[in-house]
Design an enzyme around this catalytic site. Structure first.
Site, short mmCIF file in Angstrom:
data_model
loop_
_atom_site.label_atom_id
_atom_site.label_comp_id
_atom_site.label_asym_id
_atom_site.label_seq_id
_atom_site.Cartn_x
_atom_site.Cartn_y
_atom_site.Cartn_z
N TYR A 13 23.51 18.46 10.50
CA TYR A 13 23.42 19.71 11.27
C TYR A 13 23.41 19.48 12.78
O TYR A 13 23.26 18.37 13.24
CB TYR A 13 22.29 20.61 10.81
N GLU A 14 23.65 20.59 13.50
CA GLU A 14 23.90 20.56 14.95
C GLU A 14 25.12 19.72 15.29
O GLU A 14 25.18 19.07 16.33
CB GLU A 14 22.66 20.07 15.73
N GLY A 15 26.10 19.75 14.42
CA GLY A 15 27.32 18.96 14.60
C GLY A 15 27.20 17.65 13.86
O GLY A 15 26.32 16.83 14.16
#
Length: 596
Positions: free
Chosen positions: A437-439
């Site tokens: 997550y968050e890229g």
């Protein structure tokens, strides 16, 4: 599994490596060593005494959804209230809205403690801090007045609503709509998935920052706007007003962080207000996203520290077989497994990766502070460039490291590591999301090459390399450090050549950007950690040369640095060879040939 914050190492990094005292004096925040250490000690008590005991049961119990209401695990609400009441939520918030304005260099150590003690719990508060940053930097004065103080205090929580079923990494595909109203507000309609803390019973209000499209928006990411969409609309007196038209439609059933509510959020003509200019939402959201990516890097670090502590404690107590060099504990039926070389290999790998990553995180946090508050504009801009270069390294490397260290923890425990009651398998499950997550970490690697290295032709990276090259020059005349300094200097020369090769290859063939990105990021991180370990070894040798009391800690730093250089840094060679293999071997095979 018990957790105790690694205060001795945190103090070493803060005070002895990066001189947080002078850092705070430069920023003008009035913090001295006594206050800094006091914050760390109180944070350690909260993490170990309040949060860590909740971690196992939160994984067993998870979150529950009933008629649109989410119940968090037992104890979370009380722990969160204590978190707010004791001022932890407001540590880094702007002082004009009730925050303490403490530096990230200090806060990141407390945040690491939270991640170690209970990653699920930390998820709820982490995004609120990012929402504060985005709203403070881009929001209107009215939105700041109505929402910011409550977010800073933690009385209200924040979320980041980006992802949709068809739009994950590719936000150009998002479909959520925002239609302008006569009063200046917008009606927001659409569904978002994977929303951490989208609904919960910890805070009295939840303020969603939502990416959406206006009706006349241009296609792609240039047509995305950012809107503030609260669960309850703020009333004129600063309290809770009307319930907004949004709801939690489902909770995701996940591999890990089961105590964190991961929600499907439905916006059914919900009232919202623009943050920043129309169609400039992605730029505004990146303020929040960069903070989130740094925080996720700390999640990897926190999980790794907890795994190392568990593995070390177990290795000291578990008796199996006799040591190869002769009995270590002749009065017992067998020797503790820490006496076996392979267990030592695993523990030292854990230790050097964790402590090296802690140095990297604090080094990055220092740049974030300078970018925000250095009195000189040019220095703020320079720090901003350095922080931008480092954030993808922190996010990707520290989370990959966290998964590796958790896996090694399971291995040290042997079969017991695979059993739930020991807690190691939970750490491995919890850490896995941090790489996604968050890229995803692949996206971090692309960001590192495309925006941070190719974006300025490698200029900022070259400056970073030069700074650590100078460190090598300074240590080469010291007998105990010369071997490490020469080894690092050779690696930096290789890093420079590799940087030039990657830039040239990417300019010849765009496929080379994706083909080399992950290995180049990993190579960069391993060499950068070597530079930080040389810096740590130099400080340790300074103390030993002065003949001060308590040499064991500093001798351990020298031993750890040597281990890192001899047994971990060689991994960089594998990444170098892999990326030099180029894009052709990845892209030449037809898609149909993947199937049998």
């Amino acid at each position: 599994m018990n957790y105790q914050a690694p205060l001795r190492d945190m103090r070493f990094v803060l005070h002895e490596l990066f001189d947080i005292g002078n850092h705070c004096a430069l920023l003008g925040n009035g913090l001295d060593r006594e206050l800094i250490d006091g914050v760390l000690e109180e944070g350690a008590r909260y993490a170990a005494g309040v949060l860590a005991p909740l971690n196992r049961q939160s994984d067993e119990q998870g979150c529950q959804l009933d008629a649109g209401q989410v119940s968090t695990p037992e104890g979370f609400a009380e722990a969160y209230q204590q978190y707010v009441d004791n001022g932890w939520a407001s540590m880094t918030g702007p002082s004009e809205f009730g925050g303490q304005g403490l530096p990230q260099m200090l806060a990141c150590n407390f945040h690491e403690m939270l991640m170690s003690a209970s990653l699920s719990f930390r998820v709820y508060s982490g995004l609120t801090e990012g929402a504060v940053l985005a709203l403070h930097r881009h929001g209107s004065e009215t939105l700041k007045r109505d929402y910011l103080a409550k977010l800073v205090s933690g009385q209200w929580a924040g979320t980041m609503c980006l992802t949709e079923p068809q739009a994950g990494t590719d936000l150009a595909l998002l479909r959520t709509k925002a239609e302008a109203q006569a009063d200046g507000s917008y009606k927001v309609s659409g569904s978002k998935i994977f929303i951490s803390g989208g609904e919960q019973d910890l805070s009295e209000n939840i303020v969603h920052l939502v990416l959406a499209r206006l009706p006349d928006a241009p296609a792609g990411v240039k047509g995305i706007s950012l809107l503030l969409v609260p669960k309850f609309i703020a009333s004129p007196d600063g309290g809770l007003g009307a319930r907004n038209a949004l709801s939690c439609g489902a909770l995701e059933h996940k591999m890990g962080i089961k105590g964190a509510a991961t929600c499907v959020m439905n916006f059914d003509g919900a009232t919202g207000w623009l943050i920043g200019a129309a169609n400039q939402g992605l730029a505004c959201m990146f303020t929040m996203m960069n903070d989130a990516r740094f925080q996720v890097g700390l999640q990897g670090l926190g999980i790794a520290e907890a795994a190392f502590q568990g593995a070390l404690g177990y290795a000291r107590e578990r008796l199996q077989s006799r040591a190869l060099g002769g009995a270590v504990a002749p009065g017992k039926a067998a020797d503790p497994i820490i006496s076996h070389p392979d267990v030592r290999r695993m523990l030292l790998t854990q230790k050097t990766l964790v402590e090296g990553s802690r140095m990297l995180a604090v080094y990055c946090a220092r740049q974030l502070d300078l970018e925000h508050a250095h009195p000189d504009l040019a220095a703020r801009q320079a720090a901003g460039k350095r922080a931008a270069l480092l954030i993808p390294l922190v996010k990707a490397f520290c989370t990959d490291m966290g998964q590796e260290v958790a896996s090694l923890g399971v291995q040290v425990y042997g079969g017991h590591g695979y059993i739930r009651e020991w807690g190691m398998e939970q750490l491995m499950r919890d850490s896995r999301i941090t790489q996604l997550y968050e890229g995803t970490n692949g996206i971090q690697a692309l960001d590192y090459i495309r925006r941070k290295v190719l974006g300025d032709g490698g200029s900022e990276l070259s400056q970073l390399q030069a700074e650590f090259s100078q460190l090598c020059d300074e240590q080469m005349s010291r007998p105990t450090l010369a071997e490490l300094a020469h080894a690092l200097q050779a690696r930096i020369g290789e890093w420079r050549e590799l940087s030039s090769a990657v830039i040239a290859a990417s300019q010849r063939d765009v496929q080379e950007i994706g083909a080399t990105s992950v290995d180049f990021l990993q190579y960069s991180a391993y060499v950068l950690l070597a530079g930080l370990w040389l810096q740590a070894a130099a400080r340790a040798q300074d103390v030993l040369d002065e003949g001060l009391a308590g040499p064991a800690f500093y001798q351990a730093k020298l031993h750890s640095a040597t281990f890192y250089f001899k047994r971990v840094l060689p991994r960089a060679s594998g990444h170098r060879e892999a990326l030099l293999g180029g894009a052709a071997c990845l892209m030449a095979m037809p898609e149909d040939s993947f199937a049998f």
